[in-house]
Structures are given as C-alpha cells and as structure tokens.
Design an enzyme around this catalytic site. Structure first.
Site, PDB file in Angstrom:
ATOM      1  CG  LEU A  73      32.647  36.502  29.074  1.00 24.24           C
ATOM      2  CD1 LEU A  73      33.313  35.148  28.232  1.00 24.24           C
ATOM      3  CD2 LEU A  73      31.395  35.934  29.536  1.00 24.24           C
ATOM      4  N   GLY A 124      33.513  38.251  35.705  1.00 22.51           N
ATOM      5  CA  GLY A 124      32.928  38.301  36.776  1.00 22.51           C
ATOM      6  C   GLY A 124      33.766  39.552  37.645  1.00 22.51           C
ATOM      7  N   GLY A 181      28.109  34.955  42.347  1.00 18.38           N
ATOM      8  CA  GLY A 181      29.109  35.657  43.184  1.00 18.38           C
ATOM      9  C   GLY A 181      28.500  36.624  44.223  1.00 18.38           C
ATOM     10  CD  GLU A 198      38.306  46.099  61.586  1.00 16.24           C
ATOM     11  OE1 GLU A 198      38.433  46.037  60.353  1.00 16.24           O
ATOM     12  OE2 GLU A 198      37.347  45.235  62.018  1.00 16.24           O
ATOM     13  N   GLY A 245      33.521  44.058  53.669  1.00 11.92           N
ATOM     14  CA  GLY A 245      32.957  42.605  53.341  1.00 11.92           C
ATOM     15  C   GLY A 245      32.164  42.640  52.040  1.00 11.92           C
ATOM     16  CG  MET A 296      32.528  35.523  50.000  1.00 11.92           C
ATOM     17  SD  MET A 296      31.744  36.962  49.815  1.00 11.92           S
ATOM     18  CE  MET A 296      29.916  36.304  50.643  1.00 11.92           C
ATOM     19  CG  LEU A 297      39.324  33.496  49.560  1.00 17.36           C
ATOM     20  CD1 LEU A 297      39.960  32.461  50.457  1.00 17.36           C
ATOM     21  CD2 LEU A 297      40.254  34.565  49.375  1.00 17.36           C
ATOM     22  CG  HIS A 320      71.662  29.778  49.774  1.00 14.09           C
ATOM     23  ND1 HIS A 320      71.131  30.456  50.954  1.00 14.09           N
ATOM     24  CD2 HIS A 320      72.822  30.228  49.367  1.00 14.09           C
ATOM     25  CE1 HIS A 320      72.073  31.463  51.264  1.00 14.09           C
ATOM     26  NE2 HIS A 320      73.002  31.273  50.395  1.00 14.09           N
TER      27      HIS A 320
END
Lengths: 422, 467
Positions: free
Chosen positions: B38, B40, B145, B204, B272, B319-320, B445
């Site tokens: 299980l 995904g 998905g 890219e 992607g 897609m998150l 701090h």
C-alpha cells in the site's frame, strides 16, 4: 448642482419611502453609484447617481416622497478627493431603521446609536468576518453566512471556531431574552407592510370569502420524487419539488372551472384563457406574491426553475414590479413552516387561493384496512360572489385527483379513459 | 459478493486518507491496490524513498565537506551505496506496514489487484494470477494517481534511460547523470547523486529551474546548486537520447538552434507526471477525462457520473501528496453530508534540495499579472544568529503583502528547513494575517523562524531589527 429626483417606478405608484441612504452626506460619488434605496408598495429599488460629484442630502431617511420630489443634490463641480474608499461608502447611516426583520436577524438594541468619534475608531479590518478553516466548515454546515456572524473573540473581527459554534447554536435556538423585560419598541411600518395590511383588510371586507377543505394522499407524488428526483436535479439543476405538481394540477383544474380563474370587474366577469399563478413567498421584509406567467404552458422543470428564480429574487429584494403584478390564482404553502390547516385570504382582484399544508403520516382507511399514508390538508378560499359551492368543491376535488393520480396530468384525464372515450 | 458504501481505487496518500476518513465517518469501506504494497507512488517510489536517499546522501556530503569546518576530522570516509538503497527499502517497508495497520485498525477491506469498473456501482479486481472478483458499492473514489511523463522521442529502457522510479533503485552511483527537466523531481534526485560523487547535468527547456515557484526562488536555487557543482543547460530543447553500451548520448538544441550533445552513463527523464487511469475501464462507468487524461470533476470532486469521485494526481491541480490528502478527506466528508472546503491557493509547494525551497500563495509574477498593489519583505538567513551557528547561510524568506491592507499574499522561502518553515506562511494565509500581525508574534530565538518575522517587519514598515 444637479438634483436627484424620485423617478417614476411604475404607473400605479405615486409615493415612495426613502428607506435608507447608501452613501454619507458629503461623500464624493461616482456616476451610477447607488445613492439610496427607495421602497415602494411592492419592492425596494436602488437609485444610482446621475452624475459624479459631492452629495448633499435633501430628503431624510424614512421620509415619504412623491414621484418627482428631490432626494438629494449632487455638486458636480466639487473636486474628487484623493482617497474615497469604496468600503467606507457602504457603511450604513446610523439612524433608526424602519425595516421589519426576521427575528434571527434582529440585532441587540444596544448596538443602535453610535457617536461620531466612535465610528472613527471602529475602522473595519480587511479581515473582518473571515472565518478560520474550522469555523468556515461549521458555518457552511449550519447555513450561516460569515457576514451575519458576530465575531467577538477573533483578532480584527475574525471568526473563530468558538464564534462559529455560537452563531450556529444561536440560529438553532431562539435568541436569549432578558428575564422580566418590560421593553417595548416602536418601528415605522414599512411601505410593504402597509400595503399588505391594506390589501388583506380590503380582501376580507369586499369579498364573500369562504373556505373549502380536502386532503391529498401524497404517496404517488412522493414516489415520483424519490424515483426521479436525482435524475431530474442532474438534468435541470433544480429540485423536483412539490410546487410544480401543485401548480400543474391547479392549472388543469382551472381550465375545467373557469370561474375560479376569473375576476370581477365592475359588473363584468373577466375570464382568463391563461393561468398566471401567484406564489406567496416569504422574504426577510415580508410576504410578496410574484407571478409565474402562463404556468399552464410550462413543463414541471419550467415551473420549478421559475419558482426558484422568484424565491431567490424575493429573498434578495430584487423582484421587479412587473414580476409581482397580475396573477389569476394564488398558491400559498404554509406547510413549509409547519401549518397543518389554515384559511388563506384571497389576493384581490383574484377570486380564489389554494392553501398547501404540511405533509404528515396519518392512518387512513384504504379498502377497509388501516394504512399509514403521507397526507396533506388542502384549503381553497374563494369568492362566493362568482364561484358557486359546487364549482369550488369540484375544483378542489379535481386538484386532489390530479395529485393522487399524477399520470392523469399528462393528458388532463386518465389516458385509458381517454382511449376508450369514457 | 460484498457490498460497500465506498470503494477507493488506489492506496496512495489521497486514497488511503479518503478510506480512513470514510471509515471514521461510519461507512463500510474497501480499498483496491494494484501493487502488493500500500501507499502508492508517494510511499513506494516518490516522496518517502527520495527523502530517505536525500537524507543519507546529505549525511555523507556533510561528513565530506561540512564537518571539517566544525572541527570534526574524518579519515577514510566511505559509503556503501547498497546499504543506502537497502535502508531506503526499509523505510519504505515500515511505511507500507504502517498503512496496512491503519487499514486494519479502521476495518477497511484491502483488495490487491487491478481495479476496474464493470458498472458505476460494480468494481472488478483482477490479481496478478489473473483471478477476478467483483464487489458492489454505492460510491467510488478514484485515486489512481500518476506516472512519469514519457517523451515521444526518447525510449525509456529503464536501465540507462530511466525515470524517477528507477533512479531510486540504482545499483551504482552514476559517473555522469544527465537529467532532463529542472523541476522538483529532477533537482532532488540530482542532488542525491551529486552528493555521492556523480557529475550531474540538468538540461532544461525553460530559461529557469523550478519554474512554478517565485522567480527569486528560481534564481537563488540556480545560484546555490551551481555553486554545489551541478551543471545546468538552460533554454535547451532535448531532441533525443541514444544508448550505446553503457553510454547515453543526449542531444539537444540550444536557443540559437545549434545542436549540442552531452554524454553520460545514465539519463533521468524527469519532465513531470501524467494522470494514470490504465485498466480502470472508465468507459464502463461512462466517465470522462480531458485531453490531458485527467478525470473531469466538479467543485465537489464529483465526476460526471453521480456517486463517483476522483482525487489527487488523477484530477486537475498540483500533483502533490498533501493536496491529494486534503481532497481525500474532503470527498469523504462531502459524501457524509458535511461541507468541507479546500483553499487551493494555500497548498504549499516544497523542493527538498539543500537548502530546501518552499512556497505558498501568490508569486510576485501572479500579483503583477493581477495588477495587485503589493510590497515585498525579503530577509536573508545569513543575518540570523541561528544560521551562522549552523553554517547554513544560503537563502532568504520573502513575504509578499498587500500594499493597501498589509495582508500577506504569498510566502517564498529558500533555506535550511524551508519545508518546515513554510507552514507558518500557510497558517498566516488561512487566517488572512497581515505582515504586521506576524511581526508582533514572538518568534523563538535563535531559530530559522526569525527570518519569517524579520521579512514581515520589512514588509510592514521596512523596520527589520537584525539587518
């Protein structure tokens, strides 16, 4: 300097009430910016500025004005100030309101008068009445709009979960009342309320009104709604409610009994070949009766869409004069508020009104056996001057017959009986 | 044949959360998963294993390059890549087991096999032995998905030309890894192998990396990753990748239209992901998908067929994993008659390079496009005591606020722990906090969170205290 005058809203209207200003005295307004709200017998209407400039009030809020009277002056030669924020313009004037509100909407009395200085301090934050994520879910589920919530615990007027829970709870219960209070308050009757009161008394006094009752077994309608409700909703984006069936049944019965659909007009009787069905709709300001025109020619979906449209417009105060004038027969559903039986009052000059009521499971004797059936009492108030007892009773029996045997509505009679020409 | 209130197809973060929430709300639920485990993509070949490798490789990188600065000496530093991969498998396994336990705890029936529609209320499950069974259900939630996008002109052989799935199970560290795509997935995996000694080249198409994030983040990330030794070929259009023995040659065109070639031993295609609906037999339930393969849904995430819902990567939106989780809970509650809501504008995006990058709300480009008057507060981590103590000096917090109301409209962070810091921005946005609101909240701090407060001080009134 330009005068903004009361426009002629409709032929029959000669006087209106200036219910409230939407801007402040001395504000700089843009062309077409709404200046004030005028209330007439039937509707309220916003009056836009005819020119940009600085407003100077002439009439007071709450004042009755004749058509053509001056509401305010607009000085177009005045310069536009640097910062006129739209948000500020909307702030309502602090003056006693003459509106009739629903109990849930009535705000506590101490909120009423504010001094000028205080107004400066309570500058609204952009985030005022923003619900937190959890609060938003609670409000959505409780059907409470964020703008109606009194945000007391959140920073800058934000709605916290606590505020949301309280708002939903307050909506469910009646507002808490002060114990042993002897308070009274006086509010000016709104024009709409005045009109309602005059018309109802006129109706009672000038007609020979009486009421006949019957009851309708809703089994068949309920079955249709259960079976086709979802598909209908998907197809037409409107719920398959009861109103369409009742309107349709009435139209068919009105065609059979023309006097129920007629007016008396100075010694004449005006018969209508069409059925304009007035629907009594309860709005925050009072009862209004918009009209479904030619309901006899509309499909059930057409009727439902019209009912929904008119109800939304009524709620938002957007009904026009045209939409509320005319009508040949009225249907009033007191059942939505839980009424089991009532005698509705005719909406003059109409001659009859049908009262729908609450559907309740009751023990009925069917073929010698007791069965539980969803039953609704129906009432027909009618003007005996033009409708005889036989016609009124037969009309109501016909309505009942259509509703209990909806298939008859398709052709106006039982299809098999039509086939064999009985 | 069993009957369910809800059947969830797919057990990723969207699917399993939907199933649990449905069960919590009293529904009888089944979940269908094609694979034997299980979780995904996220659990098995995405978020979790990539983070395991990022953490392992970061430890090594720190030992190699950072420790000395702290006065820690190392002799004969080495790593065992096989062990790293095995550890990663262990992490995945414990997550798989965790989800299986949650299914059991919530009395959710798990069916292993390919789920497909027979009708809108009947799901067939075919296991890998070809055995088939059918279950009936009132409602269905599709959570199948996505899978990595393939380029038509590149053959992925899964040995030398690989996707993110294979990049997580390599048996050796590449000599020279060529990555097509400068998005989050490519940069994360590139970071892993760069730290372990590979030469990494990112090719890219656009003139920037992490293109969906704020321009300042793109620039800062490019500067830092270049400094770390990753090579970037921006504005390059890849035209092919050819394998010869152990060598991959990636060919591309630069912006002047000139042909360029890069040779390496592995090529990762990370351009992607696309929605995954293979084998679902959408047509049997009359379901419709758009031209990108996404299942059409309305505002309630209901498909064109009443009673069938779809969530996560298989529908529109980012897609998150965390977006899918929100949608899973949303649909479960909607089915139960509740009225939940999702603020899509407030779903954060995160990139787990080092330093990390994270973002929520509007980017500067968004605000310019909408004509919103805004002000910017940008504070560099280098000015913080905490950052100097750890030595993580790169990056900044950038706050965008409304010029008129001071309401925070967007938060963009590059820097150590940005992934965790971003949540303060999410809370601020959800509550419509102003920059001054945050400025007036005590921030401990010394922490990295002080950068958020300082950025808000700058946005409010340009009155940073530590700069």
């Amino acid at each position: 300097m330009t005068e903004l005058k009361v426009p002629s809203v409709a032929e029959s209207i000669t006087e209106v009430t200036l219910s409230k200003y939407l801007v402040k005295d001395g504000d700089y307004v843009q062309l077409d910016q709404p200046i004030c709200e005028l209330e007439t017998d039937k509707a309220s209407q916003e009056i836009p500025a005819t020119i940009a400039g600085v407003v100077k009030f002439v009439a007071k809020e709450g004042e009755d004005l004749k058509v053509g009277a001056v509401i305010c002056n607009i000085d177009e030669s005045a310069k536009k100030p640097e910062e006129t924020k739209a948000a500020e313009v909307k702030e309502p004037k602090v003056e006693k309101k003459a509106e009739v509100k629903k109990p849930a909407e009535t705000k506590p009395v101490e909120e009423q008068p504010k001094t000028e200085e205080k107004k400066e301090e309570t500058k609204q934050s952009y985030a005022a009445n923003t619900p937190s994520p959890a609060a938003k879910k609670i409000l959505d589920e409780g059907n409470v709009a964020a703008k109606d919530v009194k945000a007391t615990t959140g920073v800058s007027g934000r709605i916290t979960k606590e505020d949301a829970i309280n708002a939903v709870r307050a909506k469910a219960n009646m507002p808490q009342k002060e114990a042993f209070s002897r308070n009274e308050r006086m509010e000016k009757m709104s024009r709409l309320r005045k009109t309602i009161s005059e018309r109802l008394v006129y109706s009672k006094n000038s007609t020979a009104m009486l009421t006949t009752f019957n009851e309708v077994d809703m089994t068949a309608i309920n079955a249709i709604r259960a079976k086709y409700g979802d598909t209908f909703k998907k197809k037409y984006e409107v719920n398959l409610g009861m109103m369409s069936f009742f309107a349709k049944a009435c139209c068919l019965a009105l065609e059979k009994f023309a006097s129920v659909n007629a007016y008396i007009d100075e010694g004449n009787i005006v018969y209508h070949d069409y059925c304009d069905i007035s629907i009594a709709v309860s709005t925050p300001k009072g009862l209004v009766v918009p009209v479904i025109r030619n309901a006899e020619s509309l499909s059930l979906a057409g009727i439902e869409k019209k009912v929904k449209e008119l109800a939304i417009k009524g709620r938002d105060g957007l009904l026009t004069m045209d939409e509320m004038t005319g009508g040949t027969f009225t249907i009033s559903n007191g059942g939505v508020f839980g009424s089991l039986m009532s005698t509705p009052i005719i909406n003059p000059p109409q001659s009859a009104i049908l009262g729908m009521h609450k559907v309740q499971d009751r023990a009925m004797v069917i073929d010698g056996k007791v069965e539980v059936r969803p039953m609704m009492y129906v009432a027909l108030s009618y003007d005996h001057r033009i409708i005889d007892g036989k016609e009124s009773v037969s009309f109501l029996v016909a309505v009942k017959d259509f509703l209990e045997n909806p298939h008859k509505m398709l052709l106006g009679a039982d299809p098999v009986e039509l086939l064999i020409e009985l | 044949m069993s009957n369910y209130n809800v059947v969830v197809i797919g057990s990723g973060p969207g699917g399993y959360v939907a199933a649990i929430r449905c069960a919590q709300l009293g529904m009888k639920v089944a979940i269908v998963e094609k694979y034997s485990v299980l979780g995904g993509t996220c659990t098995n070949v995405g978020c979790i294993p990539s983070k395991a490798l990022l953490d392992s490789s970061e430890h090594y990188h720190n030992a190699e390059s950072v420790f000395a600065g702290h006065g820690i000496g190392t002799t004969r530093l080495s790593f065992d890549f096989g062990k790293m991969i095995a550890r990663k498998a262990g992490v995945v396994k414990s997550n798989n087991d965790g989800i299986a336990y949650l299914m059991k705890k919530n009395k959710i029936d798990v069916y292993t096999g390919l789920g497909s529609f027979v009708t809108k209320n009947k799901i067939a499950i075919t296991n890998d032995k070809g055995e088939k069974q059918e279950i009936e259900t009132e409602k269905v939630i599709i959570a199948t998905g996505s899978k990595p996008t393939k380029l038509p002109f590149i053959a992925v052989d899964k040995k030398r030309v690989i996707t993110s799935t294979e990049a997580l199970t390599l048996t050796e560290v590449p000599e020279h890894l060529i990555i097509i795509g400068g998005g989050v997935i490519g940069l994360e995996l590139g970071s892993v192998y760069k730290r372990l000694g590979a030469k990494v080249t990112v090719v890219e198409f656009l003139d920037k990396i992490v293109a969906t994030m704020d321009e300042d983040i793109s620039k800062e990330m490019l500067r830092i990753l270049r400094k770390d030794g990753i090579e970037f070929m921006l504005s390059h259009k890849v035209t092919g990748a050819v394998v010869q023995g152990n060598e991959v040659t990636v060919s591309a065109e630069n912006k002047n239209g000139e042909k360029v070639e890069v040779k390496g031993d592995y090529c990762l295609v990370a351009v992607g992901r696309v929605p995954y609906t293979d084998g679902l037999a959408l047509e049997n339930a009359n379901l419709k998908a758009d031209e990108k393969g996404r299942i059409n849904v309305d505002q309630y995430l209901e498909t064109n067929v009443p009673g069938i819902y779809a969530i996560g990567d298989v529908v529109r939106g980012a897609m998150l994993a965390h977006k899918a989780e929100e949608e899973g809970a949303f649909v479960a509650e909607t089915i139960a008659g509740q009225k939940p809501h999702i603020n899509y504008n407030m779903i954060p995006g995160v990139c787990y390079t080092w330093p990390e990058a994270a973002s929520v709300g509007a980017t500067e480009a968004d605000l310019k496009k909408n004509g919103t008057a805004y002000k910017t507060g940008k504070f560099p981590f280098r000015a913080l005591g905490r950052a100097r103590a750890s030595g993580d000096l790169d990056g900044f917090v950038k706050v965008l606020a409304s010029k008129e109301t001071d309401e925070i409209l967007g938060v963009h962070i590059v820097g150590a722990r940005a992934a965790d810091l971003i949540i303060e921005g999410v809370v601020a946005l959800e509550y419509r906090a102003s920059a001054e609101d945050i400025s007036r909240m005590s921030h401990p701090h010394p922490t990295y969170t002080e950068a958020f407060k300082e950025a808000c001080l700058i946005a409010t009134d340009n009155r940073a205290l530590n700069m």
